[in-house]
Scaffold this motif. Structure first.
Motif, mmCIF file in Angstrom:
data_model
loop_
_atom_site.group_PDB
_atom_site.id
_atom_site.type_symbol
_atom_site.label_atom_id
_atom_site.label_comp_id
_atom_site.label_asym_id
_atom_site.label_seq_id
_atom_site.Cartn_x
_atom_site.Cartn_y
_atom_site.Cartn_z
ATOM 1 N N LYS A 52 1.609 3.620 -9.466
ATOM 2 C CA LYS A 52 0.575 4.577 -9.874
ATOM 3 C C LYS A 52 1.203 5.838 -10.468
ATOM 4 O O LYS A 52 0.724 6.357 -11.477
ATOM 5 C CB LYS A 52 -0.287 4.930 -8.661
ATOM 6 C CG LYS A 52 -1.497 5.739 -8.956
ATOM 7 C CD LYS A 52 -2.322 5.933 -7.690
ATOM 8 C CE LYS A 52 -3.481 6.851 -7.923
ATOM 9 N NZ LYS A 52 -4.264 7.068 -6.702
ATOM 10 N N ALA A 53 2.294 6.319 -9.867
ATOM 11 C CA ALA A 53 2.973 7.511 -10.378
ATOM 12 C C ALA A 53 3.604 7.240 -11.740
ATOM 13 O O ALA A 53 3.515 8.073 -12.656
ATOM 14 C CB ALA A 53 4.037 7.977 -9.393
ATOM 15 N N TRP A 69 0.813 -1.212 0.000
ATOM 16 C CA TRP A 69 0.000 0.000 0.000
ATOM 17 C C TRP A 69 0.851 1.268 0.000
ATOM 18 O O TRP A 69 0.515 2.250 -0.667
ATOM 19 C CB TRP A 69 -0.918 -0.022 1.221
ATOM 20 C CG TRP A 69 -1.849 1.140 1.289
ATOM 21 C CD1 TRP A 69 -2.818 1.464 0.392
ATOM 22 C CD2 TRP A 69 -1.891 2.130 2.310
ATOM 23 N NE1 TRP A 69 -3.472 2.601 0.812
ATOM 24 C CE2 TRP A 69 -2.916 3.032 1.979
ATOM 25 C CE3 TRP A 69 -1.163 2.341 3.478
ATOM 26 C CZ2 TRP A 69 -3.231 4.112 2.779
ATOM 27 C CZ3 TRP A 69 -1.489 3.414 4.258
ATOM 28 C CH2 TRP A 69 -2.505 4.286 3.904
ATOM 29 N N TRP A 87 2.275 0.228 -4.624
ATOM 30 C CA TRP A 87 1.104 0.770 -5.303
ATOM 31 C C TRP A 87 1.300 2.229 -5.684
ATOM 32 O O TRP A 87 0.988 2.646 -6.811
ATOM 33 C CB TRP A 87 -0.111 0.598 -4.398
ATOM 34 C CG TRP A 87 -1.410 1.023 -4.991
ATOM 35 C CD1 TRP A 87 -1.844 0.795 -6.252
ATOM 36 C CD2 TRP A 87 -2.435 1.756 -4.336
ATOM 37 N NE1 TRP A 87 -3.088 1.324 -6.422
ATOM 38 C CE2 TRP A 87 -3.476 1.925 -5.262
ATOM 39 C CE3 TRP A 87 -2.584 2.271 -3.061
ATOM 40 C CZ2 TRP A 87 -4.651 2.596 -4.943
ATOM 41 C CZ3 TRP A 87 -3.750 2.926 -2.759
ATOM 42 C CH2 TRP A 87 -4.759 3.091 -3.687
ATOM 43 N N ARG A 88 1.820 3.028 -4.778
ATOM 44 C CA ARG A 88 1.990 4.462 -5.052
ATOM 45 C C ARG A 88 3.047 4.712 -6.125
ATOM 46 O O ARG A 88 2.876 5.574 -6.984
ATOM 47 C CB ARG A 88 2.338 5.199 -3.771
ATOM 48 C CG ARG A 88 1.188 5.200 -2.804
ATOM 49 C CD ARG A 88 1.515 5.858 -1.508
ATOM 50 N NE ARG A 88 0.402 5.667 -0.584
ATOM 51 C CZ ARG A 88 0.193 6.416 0.464
ATOM 52 N NH1 ARG A 88 1.007 7.396 0.739
ATOM 53 N NH2 ARG A 88 -0.832 6.179 1.244
ATOM 54 N N ASN A 89 4.140 3.971 -6.074
ATOM 55 C CA ASN A 89 5.180 4.155 -7.091
ATOM 56 C C ASN A 89 4.684 3.730 -8.464
ATOM 57 O O ASN A 89 4.911 4.425 -9.459
ATOM 58 C CB ASN A 89 6.438 3.381 -6.713
ATOM 59 C CG ASN A 89 7.176 4.001 -5.552
ATOM 60 O OD1 ASN A 89 6.774 5.029 -5.022
ATOM 61 N ND2 ASN A 89 8.254 3.382 -5.145
#
Length: 75
Positions: free
Chosen positions: A24-25, A16, A20-22
């Motif tokens: 997504k970017a 999470w 996921w954040r990397n």
């Protein structure tokens, strides 16, 4: 089972908070036509977190599965 559950929480926060954040970017920037300048760094961080989750999955499964059979591990 508590130690295995704790490893599961670490794995959850890896997915999470990092993977996921990397991803997504990187995907969002690539679809917009301008990938982020630090895409290689983001990809490397996501890769290391994924590999950490892979390595943690075996002790997590062992500790959660063996808690009933082996009292040494908290059963």
């Amino acid at each position: 089972i508590g130690i295995g559950g704790g490893l599961g929480w670490i794995m959850l926060f890896n997915v999470w908070g990092i993977i996921w954040r990397n991803n997504k970017a990187i995907i969002g920037g690539t679809l917009a036509g301008t990938p982020p300048a630090n895409a290689a760094t983001l990809a490397r961080q996501a890769f290391l977190a994924s590999r950490t989750n892979f390595y943690l999955s075996f002790p997590m499964l062992f500790l959660m599965g063996s808690s009933y059979h082996y009292t040494l591990f908290g059963g």
